[in-house]
Scaffold this active site. Structure first.
Site, PDB file in Angstrom:
ATOM      1  N   GLU A  55      -1.984   0.005   8.218  1.00 20.91           N
ATOM      2  CA  GLU A  55      -2.891  -0.871   8.805  1.00 20.91           C
ATOM      3  C   GLU A  55      -2.419  -1.445   9.739  1.00 20.91           C
ATOM      4  O   GLU A  55      -1.367  -1.666  10.199  1.00 20.91           O
ATOM      5  CB  GLU A  55      -3.602  -1.791   7.780  1.00 20.91           C
ATOM      6  CG  GLU A  55      -2.633  -2.666   7.284  1.00 20.91           C
ATOM      7  CD  GLU A  55      -3.336  -3.347   5.876  1.00 20.91           C
ATOM      8  OE1 GLU A  55      -4.171  -2.861   5.175  1.00 20.91           O
ATOM      9  OE2 GLU A  55      -2.466  -3.973   5.461  1.00 20.91           O
TER      10      GLU A  55
ATOM     11  N   HIS B 244       3.438  -7.226   1.866  1.00 27.18           N
ATOM     12  CA  HIS B 244       2.927  -8.167   2.899  1.00 27.18           C
ATOM     13  C   HIS B 244       1.799  -8.964   2.146  1.00 27.18           C
ATOM     14  O   HIS B 244       1.424  -8.742   1.285  1.00 27.18           O
ATOM     15  CB  HIS B 244       2.103  -7.349   3.965  1.00 27.18           C
ATOM     16  CG  HIS B 244       1.026  -6.362   3.463  1.00 27.18           C
ATOM     17  ND1 HIS B 244       1.438  -5.208   2.832  1.00 27.18           N
ATOM     18  CD2 HIS B 244      -0.201  -6.602   3.415  1.00 27.18           C
ATOM     19  CE1 HIS B 244       0.090  -4.575   2.521  1.00 27.18           C
ATOM     20  NE2 HIS B 244      -0.901  -5.479   2.807  1.00 27.18           N
TER      21      HIS B 244
ATOM     22  N   HIS C 200       0.776  -1.172   0.001  1.00 27.79           N
ATOM     23  CA  HIS C 200      -0.003   0.126  -0.064  1.00 27.79           C
ATOM     24  C   HIS C 200       0.947   1.186  -0.053  1.00 27.79           C
ATOM     25  O   HIS C 200       1.874   1.406   0.851  1.00 27.79           O
ATOM     26  CB  HIS C 200      -0.862   0.242   1.391  1.00 27.79           C
ATOM     27  CG  HIS C 200      -1.760  -1.056   1.359  1.00 27.79           C
ATOM     28  ND1 HIS C 200      -2.753  -1.911   0.478  1.00 27.79           N
ATOM     29  CD2 HIS C 200      -1.852  -2.137   2.283  1.00 27.79           C
ATOM     30  CE1 HIS C 200      -3.167  -2.791   0.885  1.00 27.79           C
ATOM     31  NE2 HIS C 200      -2.790  -3.016   2.229  1.00 27.79           N
TER      32      HIS C 200
ATOM     33  N   ARG D 242      -0.892  -4.747  -6.229  1.00 26.07           N
ATOM     34  CA  ARG D 242      -0.535  -6.427  -6.059  1.00 26.07           C
ATOM     35  C   ARG D 242       0.742  -6.598  -6.776  1.00 26.07           C
ATOM     36  O   ARG D 242       0.997  -6.235  -8.172  1.00 26.07           O
ATOM     37  CB  ARG D 242      -1.586  -7.343  -6.939  1.00 26.07           C
ATOM     38  CG  ARG D 242      -2.965  -7.428  -6.149  1.00 26.07           C
ATOM     39  CD  ARG D 242      -3.930  -8.263  -6.856  1.00 26.07           C
ATOM     40  NE  ARG D 242      -5.234  -7.996  -6.424  1.00 26.07           N
ATOM     41  CZ  ARG D 242      -6.163  -7.614  -7.194  1.00 26.07           C
ATOM     42  NH1 ARG D 242      -5.828  -6.975  -8.381  1.00 26.07           N
ATOM     43  NH2 ARG D 242      -7.357  -7.289  -6.899  1.00 26.07           N
TER      44      ARG D 242
END
Length: 338
Positions: free
Chosen positions: A128, A186, A110, A206
């Site tokens: 996050e 991740h 991200h 991705r």
């Protein structure tokens, strides 16, 4: 009317339930229906966006005076529910999900706020936190890189399908906490049941998706070049579980799981079976709170016979300067603050 009278007439709003939006991504399972009784007619059911004002998945008010409104509509009309956040961007700064990973999620990254602001039309980046509600015995997750890598090497490993040799894989246990800062490569591994608290963003690049195809036989889109620009390509230290100290008071215990510039998350245990004085709770003027029930059930009660029953899997929004209420029951919450 004097300022004093204005203040005395100020309305303190009660907590209310949220109904989530749902996603049927190909890696999902059925546990969000089986374990949390979501009653959502999707199979697989990969994610529920429990508390969201993001246009890609809006949660809806499911109880009280504003029932039927989307949370985005409500907070646009009542910015005071956000507390001090109404003076910043004027919108809910977080997004809360439940995630059932029956299969591996894609290897992804991200962007941070700076990159997203510049290249994604002023959107927020995405830092996050994951709380592991449950997992299978050999569940792992991807957390960064084993060694320093450059763009060319990573690009070549993706094209050859050897990227997994570069990834740091970490065993996962129930009750673990993982902080995933923007830029960290991740992936959630198969068998994990996760509560995710994140910035209000849906930006995911991705890198690798195991050459899977969707129900139409089409491979999902990769975003390799954007991912390479946004990713931290240095080796990552293994994640360290935070020092957690339970603080007790009558009928309740809580511990800090994560604090960053975007959110604070506590785990709260309530048990009033032998407690004649119920657990008191209120959101102050600085911020809203969100109570995500990850176990048990009970009731929230306030003056004038106000009552809200909650069950495992329910998400409760508590407006800033809420009415004072008491919690009765035996339950486990994630207590999330902006």
């Amino acid at each position: 009317m004097t300022n004093k009278n204005l203040h005395s007439n100020k309305k303190h709003n009660p907590p209310f339930l949220l109904k989530p939006d749902a996603k049927d991504y190909l890696w999902g399972g059925n546990r969000l229906n089986d374990d949390f009784a979501k009653g959502i007619e999707l199979s697989p059911l990969a994610e529920t966006w429990e508390c969201s004002v993001h246009p890609d998945g809006l949660s809806v008010v499911a109880s009280g005076e504003f029932q039927g409104m989307t949370l985005a509509e409500l907070l646009k009309e009542h910015r005071e529910f956000l507390g001090s956040h109404s003076e910043k961007k004027g919108e809910l700064p977080i997004l809360i999900k439940l995630i059932d990973a029956k299969k591996n999620l894609s290897v992804q990254v991200h962007p941070d706020d700076e990159y997203a602001m510049k290249y994604e039309n002023g959107q927020s980046g995405k830092t996050e936190m994951w709380y592991v509600m449950d997992c299978e015995e050999n569940t792992e997750l991807v957390y960064g890189l084993l060694h320093d890598t450059d763009k060319e090497l990573l690009r070549e490993s993706i094209s050859k399908g050897t990227i997994e040799r570069l990834l740091q894989k970490v065993p996962v246990r129930k009750d673990d906490v993982f902080f995933i800062e923007a830029g960290t490569i991740h992936a959630i591994g198969a068998g994990a049941l996760i509560a995710e608290i994140q910035e209000n963003s849906n930006l995911t690049y991705r890198l690798y998706d195991y050459n899977r195809v969707d129900r139409n036989g089409i491979k999902r889109e990769l975003h390799v070049e954007k991912a390479l620009e946004a990713a931290d390509l240095t080796s990552s230290a293994g994640p360290v579980q935070p020092l957690r100290v339970l603080k007790y008071r009558q009928g309740c215990a809580s511990e800090l799981l994560c604090r960053c510039r975007y959110f604070e998350v506590y785990r709260m245990l309530v048990n009033t079976e032998r407690c004649r004085k119920l657990v008191g709770y209120q959101a102050d003027s600085t911020s809203f709170r969100v109570l995500l029930c990850i176990g048990g059930c009970g009731s929230m009660v306030w003056q004038d016979n106000g009552t809200l029953n909650f069950f495992k899997g329910d998400c409760v929004f508590v407006p800033a300067e809420s009415v004072k209420f008491r919690i009765h029951g035996k339950a486990e919450f994630l207590d999330i603050r902006g």
